[in-house]
Design a protein around this motif. Structure first.
Motif, PDB file in Angstrom:
ATOM      1  N   GLY A  15       0.798  -1.220   0.000  1.00 49.83           N
ATOM      2  CA  GLY A  15       0.000   0.000   0.000  1.00 49.83           C
ATOM      3  C   GLY A  15       0.826   1.263   0.000  1.00 49.83           C
ATOM      4  O   GLY A  15       0.291   2.364  -0.202  1.00 49.83           O
ATOM      5  N   GLY A  16       2.125   1.129   0.229  1.00 49.77           N
ATOM      6  CA  GLY A  16       3.004   2.279   0.272  1.00 49.77           C
ATOM      7  C   GLY A  16       3.441   2.749  -1.100  1.00 49.77           C
ATOM      8  O   GLY A  16       2.996   2.226  -2.135  1.00 49.77           O
ATOM      9  N   SER A  17       4.339   3.734  -1.091  1.00 51.17           N
ATOM     10  CA  SER A  17       4.795   4.358  -2.333  1.00 51.17           C
ATOM     11  C   SER A  17       6.310   4.494  -2.350  1.00 51.17           C
ATOM     12  O   SER A  17       6.944   4.609  -1.289  1.00 51.17           O
ATOM     13  N   LEU A  18       6.865   4.482  -3.532  1.00 47.50           N
ATOM     14  CA  LEU A  18       8.280   4.759  -3.761  1.00 47.50           C
ATOM     15  C   LEU A  18       8.415   5.488  -5.087  1.00 47.50           C
ATOM     16  O   LEU A  18       7.587   5.281  -5.989  1.00 47.50           O
ATOM     17  N   THR A  19       9.466   6.278  -5.201  1.00 42.94           N
ATOM     18  CA  THR A  19       9.794   6.912  -6.467  1.00 42.94           C
ATOM     19  C   THR A  19      11.206   6.511  -6.858  1.00 42.94           C
ATOM     20  O   THR A  19      12.157   6.743  -6.104  1.00 42.94           O
ATOM     21  N   LEU A  20      11.338   5.905  -8.013  1.00 43.45           N
ATOM     22  CA  LEU A  20      12.630   5.504  -8.547  1.00 43.45           C
ATOM     23  C   LEU A  20      13.143   6.570  -9.506  1.00 43.45           C
ATOM     24  O   LEU A  20      12.363   7.217 -10.211  1.00 43.45           O
ATOM     25  N   SER A  21      14.457   6.706  -9.534  1.00 48.20           N
ATOM     26  CA  SER A  21      15.099   7.647 -10.447  1.00 48.20           C
ATOM     27  C   SER A  21      16.151   6.913 -11.259  1.00 48.20           C
ATOM     28  O   SER A  21      16.771   5.967 -10.772  1.00 48.20           O
ATOM     29  N   LEU A  85       1.647  -0.074  -3.692  1.00 47.72           N
ATOM     30  CA  LEU A  85       2.554  -1.196  -3.954  1.00 47.72           C
ATOM     31  C   LEU A  85       2.036  -2.493  -3.360  1.00 47.72           C
ATOM     32  O   LEU A  85       1.392  -2.507  -2.302  1.00 47.72           O
ATOM     33  N   LYS A  86       2.308  -3.582  -4.070  1.00 50.10           N
ATOM     34  CA  LYS A  86       1.879  -4.918  -3.677  1.00 50.10           C
ATOM     35  C   LYS A  86       3.111  -5.816  -3.491  1.00 50.10           C
ATOM     36  O   LYS A  86       4.153  -5.568  -4.102  1.00 50.10           O
ATOM     37  N   PRO A  87       2.995  -6.864  -2.705  1.00 51.07           N
ATOM     38  CA  PRO A  87       4.133  -7.782  -2.559  1.00 51.07           C
ATOM     39  C   PRO A  87       4.640  -8.316  -3.893  1.00 51.07           C
ATOM     40  O   PRO A  87       5.853  -8.527  -4.049  1.00 51.07           O
ATOM     41  N   GLU A  88       3.762  -8.498  -4.854  1.00 48.35           N
ATOM     42  CA  GLU A  88       4.189  -8.995  -6.160  1.00 48.35           C
ATOM     43  C   GLU A  88       4.975  -7.976  -6.975  1.00 48.35           C
ATOM     44  O   GLU A  88       5.488  -8.300  -8.053  1.00 48.35           O
ATOM     45  N   ASP A  89       5.073  -6.747  -6.493  1.00 44.36           N
ATOM     46  CA  ASP A  89       5.927  -5.747  -7.148  1.00 44.36           C
ATOM     47  C   ASP A  89       7.390  -5.886  -6.714  1.00 44.36           C
ATOM     48  O   ASP A  89       8.261  -5.207  -7.243  1.00 44.36           O
ATOM     49  N   THR A  90       7.658  -6.761  -5.755  1.00 42.20           N
ATOM     50  CA  THR A  90       9.022  -6.981  -5.288  1.00 42.20           C
ATOM     51  C   THR A  90       9.901  -7.478  -6.429  1.00 42.20           C
ATOM     52  O   THR A  90       9.583  -8.467  -7.093  1.00 42.20           O
ATOM     53  N   ALA A  91      10.988  -6.757  -6.678  1.00 42.63           N
ATOM     54  CA  ALA A  91      11.870  -7.078  -7.794  1.00 42.63           C
ATOM     55  C   ALA A  91      13.046  -6.101  -7.789  1.00 42.63           C
ATOM     56  O   ALA A  91      13.039  -5.115  -7.050  1.00 42.63           O
ATOM     57  N   VAL A  92      14.020  -6.390  -8.631  1.00 44.87           N
ATOM     58  CA  VAL A  92      15.052  -5.401  -8.944  1.00 44.87           C
ATOM     59  C   VAL A  92      14.554  -4.621 -10.157  1.00 44.87           C
ATOM     60  O   VAL A  92      14.151  -5.218 -11.166  1.00 44.87           O
ATOM     61  N   TYR A  93      14.582  -3.307 -10.053  1.00 49.23           N
ATOM     62  CA  TYR A  93      14.078  -2.437 -11.107  1.00 49.23           C
ATOM     63  C   TYR A  93      15.243  -1.805 -11.853  1.00 49.23           C
ATOM     64  O   TYR A  93      16.211  -1.322 -11.249  1.00 49.23           O
ATOM     65  N   TYR A  94      15.115  -1.790 -13.179  1.00 52.56           N
ATOM     66  CA  TYR A  94      16.144  -1.259 -14.059  1.00 52.56           C
ATOM     67  C   TYR A  94      15.505  -0.273 -15.037  1.00 52.56           C
ATOM     68  O   TYR A  94      14.342  -0.412 -15.408  1.00 52.56           O
ATOM     69  N   CYS A  95      16.296   0.671 -15.489  1.00 51.66           N
ATOM     70  CA  CYS A  95      15.857   1.497 -16.605  1.00 51.66           C
ATOM     71  C   CYS A  95      16.734   1.183 -17.818  1.00 51.66           C
ATOM     72  O   CYS A  95      17.868   0.706 -17.685  1.00 51.66           O
ATOM     73  N   THR A 108      17.904  -1.247  -8.907  1.00 50.60           N
ATOM     74  CA  THR A 108      17.605  -0.854  -7.532  1.00 50.60           C
ATOM     75  C   THR A 108      16.545  -1.812  -6.984  1.00 50.60           C
ATOM     76  O   THR A 108      15.549  -2.079  -7.653  1.00 50.60           O
ATOM     77  N   GLN A 109      16.782  -2.316  -5.790  1.00 53.46           N
ATOM     78  CA  GLN A 109      15.902  -3.326  -5.209  1.00 53.46           C
ATOM     79  C   GLN A 109      14.673  -2.683  -4.590  1.00 53.46           C
ATOM     80  O   GLN A 109      14.784  -1.736  -3.804  1.00 53.46           O
ATOM     81  N   VAL A 110      13.512  -3.211  -4.947  1.00 52.81           N
ATOM     82  CA  VAL A 110      12.249  -2.809  -4.319  1.00 52.81           C
ATOM     83  C   VAL A 110      11.678  -4.040  -3.639  1.00 52.81           C
ATOM     84  O   VAL A 110      11.478  -5.076  -4.278  1.00 52.81           O
ATOM     85  N   THR A 111      11.426  -3.921  -2.340  1.00 55.80           N
ATOM     86  CA  THR A 111      10.847  -5.014  -1.577  1.00 55.80           C
ATOM     87  C   THR A 111       9.575  -4.521  -0.907  1.00 55.80           C
ATOM     88  O   THR A 111       9.604  -3.528  -0.175  1.00 55.80           O
ATOM     89  N   VAL A 112       8.480  -5.203  -1.183  1.00 55.06           N
ATOM     90  CA  VAL A 112       7.185  -4.829  -0.623  1.00 55.06           C
ATOM     91  C   VAL A 112       6.745  -5.927   0.330  1.00 55.06           C
ATOM     92  O   VAL A 112       6.546  -7.074  -0.082  1.00 55.06           O
ATOM     93  N   SER A 113       6.592  -5.578   1.586  1.00 60.17           N
ATOM     94  CA  SER A 113       6.188  -6.559   2.590  1.00 60.17           C
ATOM     95  C   SER A 113       4.674  -6.560   2.753  1.00 60.17           C
ATOM     96  O   SER A 113       4.016  -5.534   2.600  1.00 60.17           O
ATOM     97  N   SER A 114       4.150  -7.735   3.078  1.00 61.18           N
ATOM     98  CA  SER A 114       2.695  -7.842   3.228  1.00 61.18           C
ATOM     99  C   SER A 114       2.269  -7.544   4.646  1.00 61.18           C
ATOM    100  O   SER A 114       3.063  -7.393   5.545  1.00 61.18           O
TER     101      SER A 114
END
Length: 114
Positions: A15-21, A85-95, A108-114
């Motif tokens: 349910g939270g938010s993040l901003t990647l750059s 954000l959902k737990p299934e969004d957990t992943a390493v994000y690349y541009c 950059t690692q994004v980890t979403v906990s349930s």
């Protein structure tokens, strides 16, 4: 010099938010379409969002309505605002460009906990 540097990941509750750059070198950025990709453990890397030079965007069904991609052409930067954000969004994000080139940054690692 080829460069893709992703940042902004972290641990967040569902349910939270993040901003990647993403800072890209001019040789990559130019007028290319840019995209955010992600790779979860045991899964293939997938494109989740892309943005054309003039701002037209496209999203994977799994993130549409929750993620927003944007770019700053003057700064060679690409952003990904991630909400709900959902737990299934957990992943390493690349541009990368869209379609992607063979060179990848560290992600950059994004980890979403349930």
């Amino acid at each position: 010099q080829v460069r893709l540097v992703e940042s902004g990941g972290g641990l967040v509750q569902a349910g939270g938010s993040l901003t990647l750059s993403c800072a890209a070198s001019g040789s990559i950025f130019r007028t290319n379409a840019m995209g955010w990709y992600r790779q979860a453990p045991g899964k293939q890397r997938e494109l989740v969002a892309s943005v054309l030079y003039y701002g037209i965007t496209n999203y994977a069904d799994s993130v549409r309505g929750r993620f927003t991609i944007s770019r700053d052409n003057a700064k060679n930067m690409v952003y990904l605002q991630m909400n709900s954000l959902k737990p299934e969004d957990t992943a390493v994000y690349y541009c990368n460009t869209s379609p992607a080139r063979s060179y990848w940054g560290q992600g950059t690692q994004v980890t979403v906990s349930s």
